[in-house]
Write an enzyme that holds these catalytic residues in place. Sequence first.
Site, PDB file in Angstrom:
ATOM      1  N   LYS A 115      -9.425   4.866  11.368  1.00 28.46           N
ATOM      2  CA  LYS A 115      -9.675   3.671  12.262  1.00 28.46           C
ATOM      3  C   LYS A 115     -10.636   4.288  13.250  1.00 28.46           C
ATOM      4  CE  LYS A 115      -5.894   0.363  11.558  1.00 28.46           C
ATOM      5  NZ  LYS A 115      -4.781  -0.364  12.130  1.00 28.46           N
ATOM      6  N   LYS A 197      -7.514   1.603  -0.930  1.00 26.68           N
ATOM      7  CA  LYS A 197      -6.205   0.729  -1.127  1.00 26.68           C
ATOM      8  C   LYS A 197      -6.940  -0.825  -0.795  1.00 26.68           C
ATOM      9  CE  LYS A 197      -4.848   0.282   3.471  1.00 26.68           C
ATOM     10  NZ  LYS A 197      -3.694   0.350   4.518  1.00 26.68           N
ATOM     11  N   LYS A 200      -7.106  -5.696   4.186  1.00 24.34           N
ATOM     12  CA  LYS A 200      -7.428  -7.096   4.862  1.00 24.34           C
ATOM     13  C   LYS A 200      -8.693  -6.721   5.436  1.00 24.34           C
ATOM     14  CE  LYS A 200      -3.500  -6.330   7.684  1.00 24.34           C
ATOM     15  NZ  LYS A 200      -2.234  -6.874   8.345  1.00 24.34           N
TER      16      LYS A 200
HETATM   17  P1  TYM Z   1       0.140  -3.323   8.019  1.00 26.15           P
HETATM   18  O1  TYM Z   1       0.079  -4.619   8.792  1.00 26.15           O
HETATM   19  O2  TYM Z   1      -1.138  -2.603   7.641  1.00 26.15           O
HETATM   20  O3  TYM Z   1       0.365  -3.438   6.595  1.00 26.15           O
HETATM   21  C1  TYM Z   1       1.855  -4.311   6.433  1.00 26.15           C
HETATM   22  C2  TYM Z   1       2.806  -3.820   5.259  1.00 26.15           C
HETATM   23  O4  TYM Z   1       1.758  -3.802   4.162  1.00 26.15           O
HETATM   24  C3  TYM Z   1       1.709  -2.426   3.390  1.00 26.15           C
HETATM   25  N1  TYM Z   1       0.388  -2.478   2.611  1.00 26.15           N
HETATM   26  C4  TYM Z   1       0.468  -2.139   1.198  1.00 26.15           C
HETATM   27  N2  TYM Z   1       1.115  -2.136   0.354  1.00 26.15           N
HETATM   28  C5  TYM Z   1       0.683  -1.764  -0.981  1.00 26.15           C
HETATM   29  N3  TYM Z   1      -0.758  -1.788  -1.254  1.00 26.15           N
HETATM   30  C6  TYM Z   1      -1.588  -2.202  -0.178  1.00 26.15           C
HETATM   31  N4  TYM Z   1      -2.863  -2.047  -0.443  1.00 26.15           N
HETATM   32  C7  TYM Z   1      -1.009  -2.333   1.156  1.00 26.15           C
HETATM   33  N5  TYM Z   1      -1.738  -2.518   2.303  1.00 26.15           N
HETATM   34  C8  TYM Z   1      -0.609  -2.767   3.245  1.00 26.15           C
HETATM   35  C9  TYM Z   1       1.754  -1.609   4.332  1.00 26.15           C
HETATM   36  O5  TYM Z   1       2.275  -0.328   3.829  1.00 26.15           O
HETATM   37  C10 TYM Z   1       2.972  -1.979   5.408  1.00 26.15           C
HETATM   38  O6  TYM Z   1       4.217  -1.888   4.798  1.00 26.15           O
HETATM   39  N6  TYM Z   1       1.762   0.119  11.104  1.00 26.15           N
HETATM   40  C11 TYM Z   1       2.308  -0.982  10.036  1.00 26.15           C
HETATM   41  C12 TYM Z   1       3.089  -2.155  10.859  1.00 26.15           C
HETATM   42  C13 TYM Z   1       4.156  -1.641  11.625  1.00 26.15           C
HETATM   43  C14 TYM Z   1       5.425  -1.027  10.864  1.00 26.15           C
HETATM   44  C15 TYM Z   1       6.489  -0.941  12.207  1.00 26.15           C
HETATM   45  C16 TYM Z   1       5.885  -1.161   9.659  1.00 26.15           C
HETATM   46  C17 TYM Z   1       4.257  -1.467  12.879  1.00 26.15           C
HETATM   47  N7  TYM Z   1       5.545  -1.052  13.189  1.00 26.15           N
HETATM   48  C18 TYM Z   1       7.673  -0.318  11.849  1.00 26.15           C
HETATM   49  C19 TYM Z   1       7.344  -0.669   9.441  1.00 26.15           C
HETATM   50  C20 TYM Z   1       7.938  -0.323  10.488  1.00 26.15           C
HETATM   51  C21 TYM Z   1       0.955  -1.455   9.624  1.00 26.15           C
HETATM   52  O7  TYM Z   1      -0.176  -1.549  10.298  1.00 26.15           O
HETATM   53  O8  TYM Z   1       1.218  -2.122   8.622  1.00 26.15           O
END
Ligand code: TYM
Length: 334
Positions: A115, A197, A200
């Site tokens: 990032k 991967k 978004k």
């Molecule tokens: P975020 O918002 O980027 O993604 C949300 C969830 O989607 C999963 N994910 C994927 N899984 C499989 N293939 C992909 N291409 C893919 N892209 C995204 C992510 O692994 C995630 O589970 N930091 C976290 C949000 C967060 C969080 C937390 C998660 C904040 N606090 C506490 C768990 C517990 C994030 O940015 O996810």
Amino acid sequence: MINGKKVLFSGMQATGNLTLGNYLGALKNWVALSDEYECYYSVVDMHSITVRQDPAVLRKRARALMTIYIAAGLDPDKNCIYYQSHVSAHAELAWILNCYTYMGEMNRMTQFKDKAAKHADNINCGLFTYPVLMAADILLYQADVVPVGIDQMQHLEITRDIAQRFNGIYGETFTIPQAYVGKTGAKIMSLQNPEKKMSKSDENPNASIYLTDDPDTIMRKCRRAVTDSEAQILYRDEQPGVKNLLNIYCACTGKTPEEAVKEFDGRGYGDLKLAVGESVIAVLKPLQDRIAQIEKDKDYLDSHIKANAERAAYTATKTLRKVQRKVGFPDRIR
Ligand code: TYM
């Protein structure tokens, strides 16, 4: 344990358009686990501002994400679905945990490096300490399990390290959480570059299937998916494009990779892409219909937003008070 059940916590950022990766890697498992655990699902809007956001857009997306959680099958009467920013304990615990986390640990986080490279003009302290806020999210609820995609594993590891360190100094305070990663959807790759991967923030709209894509768009993106010239449908690392399509197919249909490989034995990539497209549509179309339904009833969502924030705050504050006492903050006068 809360209400005799183990605790589950997870969250998603309200930034960008959610992709099929978010759904298959996380949301789908949340729903599958929701009966078994006492669940907290947060729309982590505080994490979102580590990258510059348009305020009106962020507010709209946060609400849309909450709608998606419910539309995916999370009952807001049973599951505590809430906005992170409505529960101030997250910020308070994050501050305390910042003081128990080392710069060197944060420096190793690959997501920070990615990032920071992408937003070189805004490498702020929040972006750097983002995993500490994530640790606070999880530890506030004494979560036993955290369903996430593979890309969040490093953040889960650091959460465990911070919790263990704190427990080591002050005695048992936090439950040490376990990550839960699904078998086939844990890392959905870009349809245009299967080494990367699905994200978004990908600039190429053909790389990602968005949860809001209509059936024609989904089909078109699947047809254009990058494969290889091997002309055989096998589930192996040497064919990352085909493997990714099989993962999507399996995560959408519940089949195992072995079953899928058997099903496509002797068939071409065109057949596979068509079947993948159909399986995705079969998952996303009903989701989109339910989203439209929920959006019509403003009061329904509003009432749950308020009640669930209070529920989350109750649990979170209990942990926070315990932590504040342990580190030596003066007791509150009642
Ligand atoms: P975020 O918002 O980027 O993604 C949300 C969830 O989607 C999963 N994910 C994927 N899984 C499989 N293939 C992909 N291409 C893919 N892209 C995204 C992510 O692994 C995630 O589970 N930091 C976290 C949000 C967060 C969080 C937390 C998660 C904040 N606090 C506490 C768990 C517990 C994030 O940015 O996810």
